[in-house]
Write an enzyme that holds these catalytic residues in place. Structure first.
Site, PDB file in Angstrom:
ATOM      1  N   THR A  64      52.013   8.471  55.987  1.00 49.22           N
ATOM      2  CA  THR A  64      51.968   9.867  56.445  1.00 49.22           C
ATOM      3  C   THR A  64      50.513  10.269  56.664  1.00 49.22           C
ATOM      4  O   THR A  64      50.151  10.809  57.720  1.00 49.22           O
ATOM      5  CB  THR A  64      52.631  10.795  55.400  1.00 49.22           C
ATOM      6  OG1 THR A  64      54.007  10.416  55.282  1.00 49.22           O
ATOM      7  CG2 THR A  64      52.547  12.254  55.806  1.00 49.22           C
ATOM      8  N   ASN A 140      62.571   3.871  62.307  1.00 45.12           N
ATOM      9  CA  ASN A 140      62.947   3.785  60.894  1.00 45.12           C
ATOM     10  C   ASN A 140      64.429   4.063  60.651  1.00 45.12           C
ATOM     11  O   ASN A 140      64.951   3.692  59.606  1.00 45.12           O
ATOM     12  CB  ASN A 140      62.099   4.746  60.055  1.00 45.12           C
ATOM     13  CG  ASN A 140      62.056   6.140  60.634  1.00 45.12           C
ATOM     14  OD1 ASN A 140      61.646   6.329  61.775  1.00 45.12           O
ATOM     15  ND2 ASN A 140      62.501   7.113  59.882  1.00 45.12           N
ATOM     16  N   HIS A 190      54.727   0.159  50.705  1.00 46.47           N
ATOM     17  CA  HIS A 190      56.015   0.239  50.004  1.00 46.47           C
ATOM     18  C   HIS A 190      57.221  -0.151  50.850  1.00 46.47           C
ATOM     19  O   HIS A 190      58.326  -0.261  50.344  1.00 46.47           O
ATOM     20  CB  HIS A 190      56.197   1.606  49.305  1.00 46.47           C
ATOM     21  CG  HIS A 190      56.461   2.776  50.190  1.00 46.47           C
ATOM     22  ND1 HIS A 190      57.716   3.234  50.460  1.00 46.47           N
ATOM     23  CD2 HIS A 190      55.614   3.598  50.840  1.00 46.47           C
ATOM     24  CE1 HIS A 190      57.632   4.292  51.236  1.00 46.47           C
ATOM     25  NE2 HIS A 190      56.367   4.542  51.474  1.00 46.47           N
ATOM     26  N   CYS A 313      62.662  10.784  54.146  1.00 46.31           N
ATOM     27  CA  CYS A 313      61.843  11.993  53.990  1.00 46.31           C
ATOM     28  C   CYS A 313      62.667  13.222  54.333  1.00 46.31           C
ATOM     29  O   CYS A 313      62.291  14.335  54.007  1.00 46.31           O
ATOM     30  CB  CYS A 313      60.631  11.922  54.907  1.00 46.31           C
ATOM     31  SG  CYS A 313      59.767  10.378  54.737  1.00 46.31           S
TER      32      CYS A 313
HETATM   33  N1  PLP Z   1      56.377   6.071  59.464  1.00 47.43           N
HETATM   34  C1  PLP Z   1      57.535   5.410  59.374  1.00 47.43           C
HETATM   35  C2  PLP Z   1      58.085   4.729  60.596  1.00 47.43           C
HETATM   36  C3  PLP Z   1      58.221   5.356  58.162  1.00 47.43           C
HETATM   37  O1  PLP Z   1      59.380   4.695  58.085  1.00 47.43           O
HETATM   38  C4  PLP Z   1      57.659   6.006  57.024  1.00 47.43           C
HETATM   39  C5  PLP Z   1      58.336   5.990  55.724  1.00 47.43           C
HETATM   40  O2  PLP Z   1      59.500   6.233  55.596  1.00 47.43           O
HETATM   41  C6  PLP Z   1      56.449   6.702  57.185  1.00 47.43           C
HETATM   42  C7  PLP Z   1      55.828   6.711  58.417  1.00 47.43           C
HETATM   43  C8  PLP Z   1      55.823   7.460  56.035  1.00 47.43           C
HETATM   44  O3  PLP Z   1      55.307   6.563  55.083  1.00 47.43           O
HETATM   45  P1  PLP Z   1      54.711   7.024  53.685  1.00 47.43           P
HETATM   46  O4  PLP Z   1      55.888   7.271  52.816  1.00 47.43           O
HETATM   47  O5  PLP Z   1      53.878   5.854  53.237  1.00 47.43           O
HETATM   48  O6  PLP Z   1      53.882   8.247  53.901  1.00 47.43           O
END
Ligand code: PLP
Length: 367
Positions: A64, A140, A190, A313
């Site tokens: 993020t 995702n 992660h 999220c």
């Molecule tokens: N971008 C994508 C494509 C994701 O799948 C995710 C996590 O779900 C993120 C960004 C955000 O990652 P983070 O949790 O490390 O901020």
């Protein structure tokens, strides 16, 4: 987190390393450990820290933050529109919304019903001036792989900088930062059986971003704040784990995913979302028309199956997935869609067990 990653981190923590920004010998020892982890992270995606000027790997708190650093950091240095696709992760969409609130023009690239971004539409939206383009490598929610190489060629032709959120592709696809020909790329640990709380923004040699925060001089002032050596070591260990996993073991994930999908389609009338396009091997999105996805999620949770109804999220929200809406899917599909993921150590037996449970829960909910 994979045991080998936890071990590498524990080993690092036991050494009680000092602050890597300190000038004393203990600090320098920590700095060497940190830089060797950074080198390994760069090497895993073929970012070149040995060039003059070098590519750069900025360590962040996760994807993020890396996405925000890319978009807001580039937008601060260039006038023009922000171009994103309609299927980006909420961290990119949210960042584009923030930039729109501060008066920036935001242009949104359509996707087709397979969940693939429309390159013809991208080309139209690249009319100068464009400050930055941000497109994901794989979605995702559906796992659909995007044509980033072709998008990069279109962006080069108009000198628009391209950032790629590659979170879902790293480890599962052979991702080569240099070959992808993007200016900036985000990924995190992660999603790779690594620790939560660390991500990276890779910048091509010479590409500049303005810092989001002012503070100390760490990471050349572009991302100030004390770097965590243990998290960086864990990140590098997770990337190594995927690199050392033989290709046929990674391909096995796609075989298991296909088996699960086929079983759900035959025995529970599931519709596979995104199945018509190339996908990463570990993600599947299946819809059970006539079933409410939130009810299904709760019933599956009770049965011991962890799924999600969109981006994690956005879980807890009852809003339909913006990704599936952008694909123009029919309401019963959007309403009844869940996402399942497989990990490196998922077994055939676990997949069969999951399929049996899902079929039985779906049958009960349909009654
Ligand atoms: N971008 C994508 C494509 C994701 O799948 C995710 C996590 O779900 C993120 C960004 C955000 O990652 P983070 O949790 O490390 O901020």
């Amino acid at each position: 987190m994979a045991p080998s990653v936890a071990e590498a981190m524990m080993d690092c923590l036991r050494q009680r390393l000092a602050n890597p920004a300190s000038s004393h010998r203990l600090g320098q020892q920590a700095r060497r450990r940190l830089e060797s982890a950074r080198q390994a992270i760069a090497g895993a995606v073929n970012a070149r820290l040995d060039l003059h000027p070098p590519d750069r790997v900025l360590l962040t708190s996760g994807a993020t933050e890396a996405n925000h650093l890319a978009l807001r950091g580039m937008a601060a240095l260039r006038p023009g529109a922000i171009v994103v696709s309609s299927i980006e992760h909420p961290s990119v969409r949210g960042c584009a919304d923030q930039l729109a609130e501060s008066g920036r023009e935001v242009r949104v690239v359509r996707c087709d019903s397979r969940g693939v971004i429309d390159l013809g539409h991208l080309e139209e939206l690249l009319a100068p001036p464009v400050a930055v383009v941000s497109l994901m490598l794989a979605n995702n929610e559906t796992g659909v792989v995007q044509p980033i190489g072709q998008a990069a060629r279109l962006c080069r032709a108009t000198s628009a900088p391209l950032h790629c959120d590659a979170v879902q592709g790293i480890g599962k696809l052979d991702v080569d930062f240099r070959q992808l020909d993007v200016d900036a790329m985000t990924f995190n640990a992660h999603k790779l059986h690594g620790p939560v709380g660390i991500g990276a923004l890779v910048l091509r040699a010479g590409v500049q971003v303005a810092p989001l925060m002012r503070g100390g001089g760490q990471q050349l002032g572009t991302r100030p704040g004390t770097e965590s050596v243990a998290l960086a070591v864990g990140f590098a260990a997770a990337l190594e784990l995927w690199q050392q996993t033989p290709a046929d073991h990674r391909r096995r994930l796609a075989v298991l995913r296909d088996e699960l999908e086929a079983c759900l389609a035959t025995d529970a009338d599931a519709v596979v979302v995104g199945g018509a396009a190339a996908r990463v091997p570990h993600t599947l999105n299946v819809a059970f028309p006539g079933i409410n996805r939130q009810e299904l999620l709760l019933a599956l949770d009770v049965a011991g199956i962890a799924c999600s109804t969109g981006s994690a999220c956005a879980s807890g929200s009852s809003e339909p997935s913006p990704v599936l809406l952008a694909m123009g899917l029919a309401e019963p599909i959007v309403e009844g869609a869940i996402r399942l993921s497989l990990g490196l150590d998922t077994t055939e037996e676990e997949v069969r067990q999951a399929a049996r449970q899902i079929v039985s829960v779906v049958a009960r909910l349909r009654r």
